[in-house]
Design a protein around this motif. Sequence first.
Motif, mmCIF file in Angstrom:
data_model
loop_
_atom_site.group_PDB
_atom_site.id
_atom_site.type_symbol
_atom_site.label_atom_id
_atom_site.label_comp_id
_atom_site.label_asym_id
_atom_site.label_seq_id
_atom_site.Cartn_x
_atom_site.Cartn_y
_atom_site.Cartn_z
ATOM 1 N N ALA A 171 0.831 -1.206 0.000
ATOM 2 C CA ALA A 171 0.000 0.000 0.000
ATOM 3 C C ALA A 171 0.866 1.257 0.000
ATOM 4 N N ALA A 172 1.925 1.244 0.813
ATOM 5 C CA ALA A 172 2.837 2.391 0.845
ATOM 6 C C ALA A 172 3.508 2.592 -0.512
ATOM 7 N N SER A 173 3.872 1.490 -1.157
ATOM 8 C CA SER A 173 4.497 1.580 -2.480
ATOM 9 C C SER A 173 3.541 2.200 -3.489
ATOM 10 N N THR A 174 2.262 1.853 -3.394
ATOM 11 C CA THR A 174 1.266 2.429 -4.302
ATOM 12 C C THR A 174 1.145 3.933 -4.090
ATOM 13 N N ILE A 175 1.120 4.348 -2.832
ATOM 14 C CA ILE A 175 1.033 5.781 -2.513
ATOM 15 C C ILE A 175 2.228 6.533 -3.100
ATOM 16 N N TRP A 176 3.421 5.994 -2.863
ATOM 17 C CA TRP A 176 4.628 6.688 -3.331
ATOM 18 C C TRP A 176 4.814 6.564 -4.842
ATOM 19 N N ALA A 177 4.262 5.530 -5.438
ATOM 20 C CA ALA A 177 4.321 5.422 -6.901
ATOM 21 C C ALA A 177 3.546 6.569 -7.546
ATOM 22 N N TYR A 178 2.405 6.942 -6.955
ATOM 23 C CA TYR A 178 1.675 8.117 -7.445
ATOM 24 C C TYR A 178 2.463 9.397 -7.190
ATOM 25 N N PHE A 179 3.167 9.438 -6.073
ATOM 26 C CA PHE A 179 3.980 10.623 -5.763
ATOM 27 C C PHE A 179 5.073 10.822 -6.810
ATOM 28 N N TYR A 180 5.689 9.707 -7.264
ATOM 29 C CA TYR A 180 6.768 9.779 -8.257
ATOM 30 C C TYR A 180 6.245 9.687 -9.693
ATOM 31 N N SER A 181 4.930 9.592 -9.868
ATOM 32 C CA SER A 181 4.352 9.299 -11.180
ATOM 33 C C SER A 181 4.795 10.295 -12.251
ATOM 34 N N PHE A 182 4.961 9.771 -13.467
ATOM 35 C CA PHE A 182 5.347 10.592 -14.612
ATOM 36 C C PHE A 182 4.370 10.307 -15.750
ATOM 37 N N VAL A 190 -0.150 14.099 -12.689
ATOM 38 C CA VAL A 190 -0.755 13.486 -11.501
ATOM 39 C C VAL A 190 0.279 13.228 -10.408
ATOM 40 N N GLY A 191 1.552 13.263 -10.759
ATOM 41 C CA GLY A 191 2.602 13.023 -9.777
ATOM 42 C C GLY A 191 2.918 14.281 -8.983
ATOM 43 N N LEU A 192 2.848 14.190 -7.661
ATOM 44 C CA LEU A 192 3.079 15.368 -6.824
ATOM 45 C C LEU A 192 4.503 15.884 -6.979
ATOM 46 N N LEU A 193 5.484 14.990 -7.054
ATOM 47 C CA LEU A 193 6.874 15.426 -7.165
ATOM 48 C C LEU A 193 7.093 16.201 -8.452
ATOM 49 N N ASN A 194 6.575 15.675 -9.574
ATOM 50 C CA ASN A 194 6.728 16.390 -10.844
ATOM 51 C C ASN A 194 5.929 17.689 -10.855
ATOM 52 N N ALA A 195 4.790 17.708 -10.168
ATOM 53 C CA ALA A 195 4.022 18.952 -10.084
ATOM 54 C C ALA A 195 4.823 20.027 -9.354
ATOM 55 N N GLY A 202 10.947 23.626 -13.475
ATOM 56 C CA GLY A 202 11.679 22.476 -13.985
ATOM 57 C C GLY A 202 10.838 21.624 -14.913
ATOM 58 N N ASP A 203 11.449 20.563 -15.433
ATOM 59 C CA ASP A 203 10.759 19.636 -16.326
ATOM 60 C C ASP A 203 10.430 18.351 -15.585
ATOM 61 N N ALA A 204 9.274 17.785 -15.890
ATOM 62 C CA ALA A 204 8.868 16.516 -15.276
ATOM 63 C C ALA A 204 9.846 15.421 -15.669
ATOM 64 N N GLN A 205 10.113 14.507 -14.739
ATOM 65 C CA GLN A 205 11.083 13.444 -14.963
ATOM 66 C C GLN A 205 10.463 12.078 -14.623
ATOM 67 N N PRO A 206 10.841 11.049 -15.373
ATOM 68 C CA PRO A 206 10.406 9.684 -15.010
ATOM 69 C C PRO A 206 11.300 9.149 -13.897
ATOM 70 N N TRP A 207 11.052 9.568 -12.685
ATOM 71 C CA TRP A 207 11.974 9.388 -11.582
ATOM 72 C C TRP A 207 12.387 7.936 -11.372
ATOM 73 N N LEU A 208 11.457 7.015 -11.454
ATOM 74 C CA LEU A 208 11.760 5.618 -11.130
ATOM 75 C C LEU A 208 12.539 4.899 -12.227
#
Length: 351
Positions: A171-182, A190-195, A202-208
Motif C-alpha cells: 500500500a505504501a508503495s502504491t502511494i509513493w508510486a503516485y507521488f513519483y508518477s510521470f 498526476v505526480g506530486l513530485l513532478n508537479a 523544472g521539467d517533469a522526470q520519469p523518476w523511477l
Amino acid sequence: MSDLIFGLVSIVIGVAASYGVFWLLNFLLSLLPERIYRKVNWMAFLLPAALLVILVLVAPLVQTVTWSFKSDNAKEWVGFKNYVEIFTDEVKPDKIEVKKEEGAVFVADDRILDDRFMDILLNNLLWVLVVPAATVIVGTATATLTNQVGPKRERVFKSLIFMPMAISFVAASTIWAYFYSFVPPGRPEVGLLNALVQLFGGDAQPWLTIDKGRLNSFLLMVVIIWLQGGYAMVVISAAIKNVPVETLEAAQLDGANSWQVFFRVVLPQVWGTVMSVFVTILIMVMKIFDIVLSMTRGNFTTSVLAFEWYKEFFENSNLGPASAVVTILVVLIAPLMWLQIRTVRQQESLR
C-alpha cells in the motif's frame, strides 16, 4: 467480516491447542516417579517449541541449502554450478577477445563477472548503508523533538508520525508510486513530485527509471524510511524518557548547551536502544522485496537479492538457482542476526 471471524477462530483454536499439548506432555511426565519427574518436567515446555523451530526454521533451511546444489527441478546434483552461474556469465569463444578489450573481469577462460548480479549486490549494499542509518537519524530527531512539545501535542505528533506503520509495504508503495508518477507531455500531471518540479520551472522526470547515480533506488529507500521512522521514534523516545533527570541537570549545571547535553549525556545512555533499532531495520532491509516488486519490478537497475529469488522461484520455476540466491542471502544475514543477539544481551546486562 468472514476473514475477521476466521482469524478470531484461528487464534482461539491455536491457544487451546497449545494449552492442550503442554497439558498432555506435563500429564504424561507426571506419571513418572517423582524423582525423575522433577528432573525432566522442563521437557514438557521445551519439546513443543523445539519441534516447532525444527519444522518451521531448521528443516526448510536445510532443504534450501540442499536444493542450491541441484538442478532447476531440484532432482539432479550439479554441485556449485548454480553459484557459478549467479556470479558469472559465459562468453562465447568468438567474443572472448572483445570482452578482454572492453575490460571485462575474467574469472575463468570463458567466464566473466556478471555485471547485473554485481549491480544487485551493490543495491543491497546501498540499502544496508543508507536505510538503517537514515531511519535511526529520523527516529532519534523526531523522538527528541516530540518529547519537548508537551503531552497533548506529543500524542498528536507521534500518532501522525507512527501512522504509516499501519500501512502495508504494498500500500505504501502504491502511494509513493503516485507521488513519483510521470505522464507524457500534454497530459494532466498526476505526480506530486513532478508537479512541484514544474511549479518551480523544472521539467517533469520519469523518476523511477533514472538509474544514474542509483537515483531510483534512493527514491525507493525513502518509502521504507517513511514507514519505519515511526517505529524508530517510539522505541528511542521511550529510551530517552528513561534517562535519569539527575544526569541532565548535572550537565546543565556544568554549563553544557542543548546539543552537548544530547550528544554527550543522552545519546550515550540510549545507545544500546539505538543500536537495537538499527540492527532490526538492517535485517529487514536485507530482505526487502515488496517495495521493489510493487514500484519497479526490479527494472532500471533496482533489483535486490530477495526479488531475484522471487523471479527465479515463482516466475522461472528454477528451484536450484532460487535456492542458491536465498542461501547467499542467509549467509549475508547471519552475521547481522548475531549482532542483534549481542546487542540485546548487552542491553539486558545494563538493566
